[in-house]
Design a protein around this motif. Structure first.
Motif, PDB file in Angstrom:
ATOM      1  N   GLU A 195     -21.766-105.282  63.367  1.00 56.81           N
ATOM      2  CA  GLU A 195     -20.631-105.771  62.580  1.00 56.81           C
ATOM      3  C   GLU A 195     -20.991-106.035  61.120  1.00 56.81           C
ATOM      4  N   HIS A 196     -22.214-106.518  60.884  1.00 61.52           N
ATOM      5  CA  HIS A 196     -22.564-106.977  59.540  1.00 61.52           C
ATOM      6  C   HIS A 196     -23.654-106.158  58.852  1.00 61.52           C
ATOM      7  N   GLY A 197     -24.365-105.323  59.621  1.00 62.80           N
ATOM      8  CA  GLY A 197     -25.382-104.482  59.008  1.00 62.80           C
ATOM      9  C   GLY A 197     -26.654-105.219  58.659  1.00 62.80           C
ATOM     10  N   ASN A 198     -27.325-104.751  57.611  1.00 65.38           N
ATOM     11  CA  ASN A 198     -28.620-105.272  57.190  1.00 65.38           C
ATOM     12  C   ASN A 198     -28.493-106.704  56.673  1.00 65.38           C
ATOM     13  N   PRO A 199     -29.166-107.669  57.298  1.00 65.99           N
ATOM     14  CA  PRO A 199     -29.081-109.061  56.824  1.00 65.99           C
ATOM     15  C   PRO A 199     -29.602-109.232  55.395  1.00 65.99           C
ATOM     16  N   SER A 200     -30.494-108.330  54.966  1.00 68.83           N
ATOM     17  CA  SER A 200     -31.019-108.418  53.596  1.00 68.83           C
ATOM     18  C   SER A 200     -29.955-108.150  52.554  1.00 68.83           C
ATOM     19  N   GLU A 201     -28.790-107.656  53.014  1.00 68.46           N
ATOM     20  CA  GLU A 201     -27.683-107.396  52.103  1.00 68.46           C
ATOM     21  C   GLU A 201     -26.571-108.431  52.241  1.00 68.46           C
ATOM     22  N   ILE A 202     -26.853-109.476  53.025  1.00 58.55           N
ATOM     23  CA  ILE A 202     -25.872-110.552  53.213  1.00 58.55           C
ATOM     24  C   ILE A 202     -26.256-111.729  52.322  1.00 58.55           C
ATOM     25  N   LYS A 203     -25.421-112.040  51.370  1.00 57.53           N
ATOM     26  CA  LYS A 203     -25.706-113.087  50.394  1.00 57.53           C
ATOM     27  C   LYS A 203     -26.016-114.418  51.062  1.00 57.53           C
TER      28      LYS A 203
END
Length: 212
Positions: A195-203
């Motif tokens: 659902e959210h993809g790569n956590p490194s791209e989650i602010k």
């Protein structure tokens, strides 16, 4: 009730099909006093007919459908048990097997005892009720309640990389986590990645990680 409303009401109650379509949209809890009607609505629903056609066409068997249902219960149960105190269960298992971790999965209901299991199940049921009363938090590492494994979420980028590299089932990903980061993978993490993809791209994750 004015005349127009009376006419509409009369039209509705004399047209069984329309009435049943309307009742089918009523929340399950509101119909709990009408179990026979609930059963009929399920049987006659388009979704149920769709399922029966799929089984008849050989898309999957009824047993496969039931196994998927049981896996759902397994996943939901795992999520629920993260939010409760399982000390009573842990103490009972320690008494039975000590350090023999491989024997845990062989224990039966009779081994654990009805009182212990009943208490755990009641706690799990209460956790479901409590969850519906509080605001849903989009990201688990921001949760203020429950038994959140912050050590796991602090390394979420590594777990995501492993998932991308081929550890795509929960079983494989969980084994990878136990071997490489010393903790287990929640059942919900794969769904989170999808659902959210790569956590490194989650602010929100980057901000939270910077405080660890």
């Amino acid at each position: 009730m004015d005349d127009s409303a009376k006419l509409e009401f009369a039209s509705l109650i004399t047209d069984q099909t329309k009435l049943l379509e309307l009742i089918a949209q009523v929340p399950h809890q509101a119909l709990k006093q009408y179990p026979a009607l609930q059963k009929y609505l399920v049987i006659q629903s388009e979704r149920n007919k769709e399922l029966q056609r799929a089984i008849k066409n050989g898309d999957f068997t009824e047993q496969e459908w039931n196994l998927s249902l049981y896996r759902l219960l397994d996943n939901l149960g795992y999520e629920m048990v993260q939010t409760i105190d399982t000390t009573i269960l842990s103490n009972r298992v320690i008494h039975l097997v000590g350090a023999d971790i491989h024997s845990i999965e062989t224990l039966s209901i009779q081994d654990i005892g009805s009182e212990v299991l009943s208490e755990i199940l009641i706690k799990m049921a209460n956790s479901v009720i409590d969850t519906t009363k509080v605001k849903v938090i989009k990201y688990p590492w921001l949760a203020e309640k429950g038994r959140i494994d912050f050590g796991f979420y602090a390394q979420l980028d590594k777990v995501y990389a492993a998932w991308v590299d081929g550890f795509t089932s929960h079983y494989k990903l969980n084994m990878w986590c136990e071997s490489n980061i010393g903790t287990r993978a929640p059942q919900s993490c794969i769904k989170f990645f999808k659902e959210h993809g790569n956590p490194s791209e989650i602010k929100e994750w980057l901000e939270w990680k910077s405080t660890r």
